[in-house]
Design a protein around this motif. Structure first.
Motif, mmCIF file in Angstrom:
data_model
loop_
_atom_site.group_PDB
_atom_site.id
_atom_site.type_symbol
_atom_site.label_atom_id
_atom_site.label_comp_id
_atom_site.label_asym_id
_atom_site.label_seq_id
_atom_site.Cartn_x
_atom_site.Cartn_y
_atom_site.Cartn_z
ATOM 1 N N GLY A 69 -90.505 -1.183 -12.745
ATOM 2 C CA GLY A 69 -90.333 -2.038 -11.578
ATOM 3 C C GLY A 69 -89.287 -3.117 -11.748
ATOM 4 O O GLY A 69 -88.928 -3.785 -10.782
ATOM 5 N N GLY A 70 -88.784 -3.302 -12.960
ATOM 6 C CA GLY A 70 -87.762 -4.319 -13.184
ATOM 7 C C GLY A 70 -86.352 -3.764 -13.245
ATOM 8 O O GLY A 70 -85.404 -4.483 -13.561
ATOM 9 N N ALA A 71 -86.187 -2.477 -12.927
ATOM 10 C CA ALA A 71 -84.879 -1.830 -13.036
ATOM 11 C C ALA A 71 -83.887 -2.409 -12.037
ATOM 12 O O ALA A 71 -84.239 -2.730 -10.904
ATOM 13 N N THR A 72 -82.650 -2.550 -12.457
ATOM 14 C CA THR A 72 -81.557 -2.950 -11.576
ATOM 15 C C THR A 72 -80.356 -2.056 -11.864
ATOM 16 O O THR A 72 -80.263 -1.456 -12.940
ATOM 17 N N PRO A 73 -79.400 -1.976 -10.930
ATOM 18 C CA PRO A 73 -78.202 -1.173 -11.189
ATOM 19 C C PRO A 73 -77.371 -1.717 -12.343
ATOM 20 O O PRO A 73 -76.635 -0.968 -12.987
ATOM 21 N N GLU A 74 -77.494 -3.019 -12.602
ATOM 22 C CA GLU A 74 -76.601 -3.653 -13.573
ATOM 23 C C GLU A 74 -77.073 -3.514 -15.014
ATOM 24 O O GLU A 74 -76.284 -3.258 -15.917
ATOM 25 N N ARG A 82 -77.496 -3.750 -22.125
ATOM 26 C CA ARG A 82 -77.360 -2.320 -21.878
ATOM 27 C C ARG A 82 -77.739 -1.987 -20.436
ATOM 28 O O ARG A 82 -78.525 -2.707 -19.815
ATOM 29 N N PRO A 83 -77.218 -0.902 -19.916
ATOM 30 C CA PRO A 83 -77.615 -0.479 -18.564
ATOM 31 C C PRO A 83 -79.019 0.106 -18.576
ATOM 32 O O PRO A 83 -79.523 0.521 -19.622
ATOM 33 N N CYS A 84 -79.651 0.135 -17.412
ATOM 34 C CA CYS A 84 -80.937 0.840 -17.271
ATOM 35 C C CYS A 84 -80.659 2.331 -17.411
ATOM 36 O O CYS A 84 -79.905 2.911 -16.620
ATOM 37 N N ILE A 85 -81.256 2.954 -18.405
ATOM 38 C CA ILE A 85 -80.966 4.357 -18.677
ATOM 39 C C ILE A 85 -81.408 5.234 -17.507
ATOM 40 O O ILE A 85 -80.755 6.232 -17.179
ATOM 41 N N TRP A 86 -82.508 4.851 -16.845
ATOM 42 C CA TRP A 86 -82.993 5.658 -15.733
ATOM 43 C C TRP A 86 -82.122 5.509 -14.500
ATOM 44 O O TRP A 86 -81.987 6.451 -13.710
ATOM 45 N N TYR A 87 -81.507 4.354 -14.324
ATOM 46 C CA TYR A 87 -80.573 4.227 -13.204
ATOM 47 C C TYR A 87 -79.389 5.164 -13.420
ATOM 48 O O TYR A 87 -78.899 5.804 -12.474
ATOM 49 N N LYS A 88 -78.929 5.281 -14.658
ATOM 50 C CA LYS A 88 -77.831 6.203 -14.968
ATOM 51 C C LYS A 88 -78.264 7.656 -14.738
ATOM 52 O O LYS A 88 -77.485 8.473 -14.243
ATOM 53 N N ILE A 89 -79.514 7.968 -15.104
ATOM 54 C CA ILE A 89 -80.025 9.326 -14.866
ATOM 55 C C ILE A 89 -80.059 9.621 -13.375
ATOM 56 O O ILE A 89 -79.626 10.686 -12.921
ATOM 57 N N ALA A 340 -86.517 -3.201 -6.668
ATOM 58 C CA ALA A 340 -85.993 -2.664 -7.918
ATOM 59 C C ALA A 340 -85.004 -1.539 -7.651
ATOM 60 O O ALA A 340 -85.127 -0.799 -6.688
ATOM 61 N N SER A 341 -84.016 -1.425 -8.524
ATOM 62 C CA SER A 341 -83.101 -0.295 -8.489
ATOM 63 C C SER A 341 -82.444 -0.141 -7.120
ATOM 64 O O SER A 341 -81.978 -1.087 -6.511
ATOM 65 N N ASN A 342 -82.437 1.086 -6.620
ATOM 66 C CA ASN A 342 -81.849 1.445 -5.340
ATOM 67 C C ASN A 342 -82.984 1.961 -4.448
ATOM 68 O O ASN A 342 -83.849 2.688 -4.925
ATOM 69 N N PRO A 343 -83.038 1.592 -3.144
ATOM 70 C CA PRO A 343 -84.160 2.034 -2.303
ATOM 71 C C PRO A 343 -84.384 3.546 -2.332
ATOM 72 O O PRO A 343 -85.529 4.007 -2.342
ATOM 73 N N GLU A 409 -86.495 -14.958 -13.229
ATOM 74 C CA GLU A 409 -87.203 -14.540 -14.436
ATOM 75 C C GLU A 409 -88.190 -13.398 -14.230
ATOM 76 O O GLU A 409 -88.619 -12.775 -15.204
ATOM 77 N N VAL A 410 -88.605 -13.132 -12.984
ATOM 78 C CA VAL A 410 -89.617 -12.106 -12.757
ATOM 79 C C VAL A 410 -88.928 -10.811 -12.329
ATOM 80 O O VAL A 410 -88.333 -10.754 -11.252
ATOM 81 N N PRO A 411 -88.958 -9.768 -13.144
ATOM 82 C CA PRO A 411 -88.295 -8.506 -12.800
ATOM 83 C C PRO A 411 -88.855 -7.918 -11.505
ATOM 84 O O PRO A 411 -90.066 -7.902 -11.282
ATOM 85 N N GLY A 412 -87.958 -7.455 -10.642
ATOM 86 C CA GLY A 412 -88.380 -6.792 -9.421
ATOM 87 C C GLY A 412 -88.699 -7.715 -8.268
ATOM 88 O O GLY A 412 -89.217 -7.259 -7.245
ATOM 89 N N VAL A 413 -88.416 -9.009 -8.387
ATOM 90 C CA VAL A 413 -88.678 -9.979 -7.315
ATOM 91 C C VAL A 413 -87.364 -10.614 -6.880
ATOM 92 O O VAL A 413 -86.547 -11.007 -7.722
ATOM 93 N N VAL A 414 -87.163 -10.719 -5.560
ATOM 94 C CA VAL A 414 -85.956 -11.333 -5.001
ATOM 95 C C VAL A 414 -86.385 -12.400 -3.995
ATOM 96 O O VAL A 414 -87.090 -12.099 -3.029
#
Length: 497
Positions: A69-74, A82-89, A340-343, A409-414
């Protein structure tokens, strides 16, 4: 750095027992080749063919079924260099048109295979299926070649004890397993609230909070060591809370549990009358206090937990295939991260959770409706809005400092800048935070696809009754128009209290 994948976070695995010298040579050669090309960690349970030839075990959490839930494109939130490996996948899989392949639910690692070669295993499987004769037949029949390859690699990565697939697995029972499920099935707007277990060996604070919340909520969530910080166990807290007059939602994080603990805790919770379980991967130890806990990958992820717990309930089977004499009863939920990530990517992960067994979602706090509505649209495209109950998160802010902390500081919150500015300008920040929460709740009530709200006022539970009252949400403790016991009866569940 690998040629075809981002550099890995974790070092490669090594086998528990040392094989023969020829096998060791082959394993070393495979490690060198696959490590250089794909960032392979030699987990011995290879799924590279399904992850666009990027090794998912490079994820610091070891997640095999998609991003956290804390994944981002960056960047990865655990290691921001390092990049999020799953975003690259996801990016590469979408580019080659194989996104739906990621819906397949991958098994947890088999420890007997960890650190061992896979090429020899591949050869044995090929030979067992007919060897060269079958291969030549498939090659010259190109219409079946793709299907034959898919089936071949599926058999390799999906052992008999798992057999994960990409299909929905709705519950096999009728009626409802819990009062929360009964309320949601009735179409009534539900309210749940988060309660932090105490930093003490007493349940007095839980009892006090539950007595304050009892007339305003349908169920109380008891968090499971949030932010990787030890507190009273979620199971003990849920039992105390349920004895105080409100149905509990037990949180189970994969971070602190092996597959054995997941199964035993679920059996114990059911035996104690806990009828709602929320599965989540959990915050990484990096967020916790020093000294930092071990950094090994998780034994199971939240999707694997859902798959295991659903089969225990609906099929009466342990992970190893043994029969459960008295199967457990529970209503299964999961967390969802709209920001998180891309919708599109996140919606695929949510579908995977629903297919595995999730019946309800509790989301991260909602502050920015633009991305949230995009996420709902992506869920709708995957026909999920009618298949899962969504309890949208509401997190009342107490100060501008809280708003900054949540955003940074909280992953996945905007938290949008407009809300941060309101909190900074406010003469009474707490009152402003309450008004913002009421505005969000009012909009959520009118948003199609939302079945209820989940209030996260941890440390400020006293504000929950006011939010529920002033929002105009029907009292969850009033006698409802539907018959809860009638819904519970077909599932064979007896509710105490």
């Amino acid at each position: 750095m690998p040629l075809f994948a981002p550099r890995r976070f974790q070092p490669p695995y090594y086998p528990l027992q040392q094989p023969s010298f020829p096998v060791r040579l082959l394993t070393a050669f495979e490690r060198a080749v696959k490590g250089a090309l794909f960032g392979c960690r030699m987990c011995g349970n290879c799924i590279l063919q399904e992850t666009a030839f990027i090794c998912p075990m490079a994820c610091p959490k070891g997640l095999r079924n998609g991003p956290c839930g804390g994944a981002t494109p960056e960047r990865c939130y655990v290691d921001t260099t390092r990049p999020c490996i799953w975003y690259k996948i996801y990016e590469r899989t979408e580019h080659i048109g194989r996104m739906d392949k990621l819906l397949e639910i991958q098994a947890p690692l088999d420890g007997r295979r960890v650190g061992q070669e896979t090429w020899l295993e591949l050869y044995r499987h090929w030979k067992a299926r007919g060897g060269l004769g079958i291969a030549l037949r498939d090659i010259f029949n190109r219409q079946n070649l793709s299907q034959a390859l898919d089936r071949f690699f599926y058999e390799l990565r999906q052992p008999d004890w798992w057999q994960g697939d990409d299909k929905p697995h709705p519950p096999t029972y009728e009626g409802a397993m819990s009062k929360l499920e009964a309320r949601l099935k009735s179409g009534a707007f539900a309210v749940t609230a988060e309660v932090a277990p105490p930093l003490a060996a007493t349940g007095a604070s839980i009892e006090k909070k539950i007595h304050m919340l009892a007339d305003h909520i349908d169920a109380a969530n008891f968090t499971d060591n949030p932010s990787a910080t030890p507190r009273m166990s979620s199971l003990a807290s849920a039992l105390i809370g349920q004895g105080s007059g409100v149905e509990s939602v037990l949180q189970m994080t994969a971070r602190d549990r092996t597959r054995m603990a997941v199964q035993s805790d679920a059996l114990g919770a059911s035996a104690l009358g806990i009828r709602n379980i929320l599965c989540l991967s959990g915050d990484h130890p990096r967020l916790g206090p020093s000294p930092m806990a071990r950094l090994e990958p998780m034994d199971v992820d939240s999707i694997q937990m859902l798959w295991i717990l659903r089969r225990m309930r609906d099929e009466g089977k342990f992970l190893d295939g043994r029969t459960i004499k008295t199967p457990p009863h529970y209503f299964l939920g999961a967390t969802a991260s709209p920001y998180a990530s891309n919708p599109r990517f996140q919606a695929l992960r949510e579908e995977k959770k629903v297919n595995a067994g999730a019946q309800f979602f509790q989301t991260q706090p909602i502050y920015d409706f633009g991305p949230f509505e995009q996420w709902l649209e992506e869920l709708d495209k995957r026909n999920l809005l009618g298949r899962v109950y969504i309890l949208a998160g509401v997190g009342p802010l107490r100060s501008a400092r809280t708003a900054h902390f949540m955003n940074e500081e909280v992953p996945g919150v905007v938290v949008p800048q407009s809300i941060v500015d309101r909190m900074e300008r406010a003469a009474d920040p707490e009152e402003e935070g309450i008004q913002i929460a009421l505005e969000i709740m009012d909009r959520l009530k009118r948003t199609p696809g939302i079945a209820g709200i989940h209030i996260m006022a941890v440390g400020w539970e006293s504000v929950v009754p006011r939010l529920v009252e002033e929002s105009g949400i029907e009292r969850s403790r009033k006698k409802p128009e539907f018959d809860i016991e009638q819904l519970l009866e077909p599932a064979g569940v007896v509710m105490s209290g």
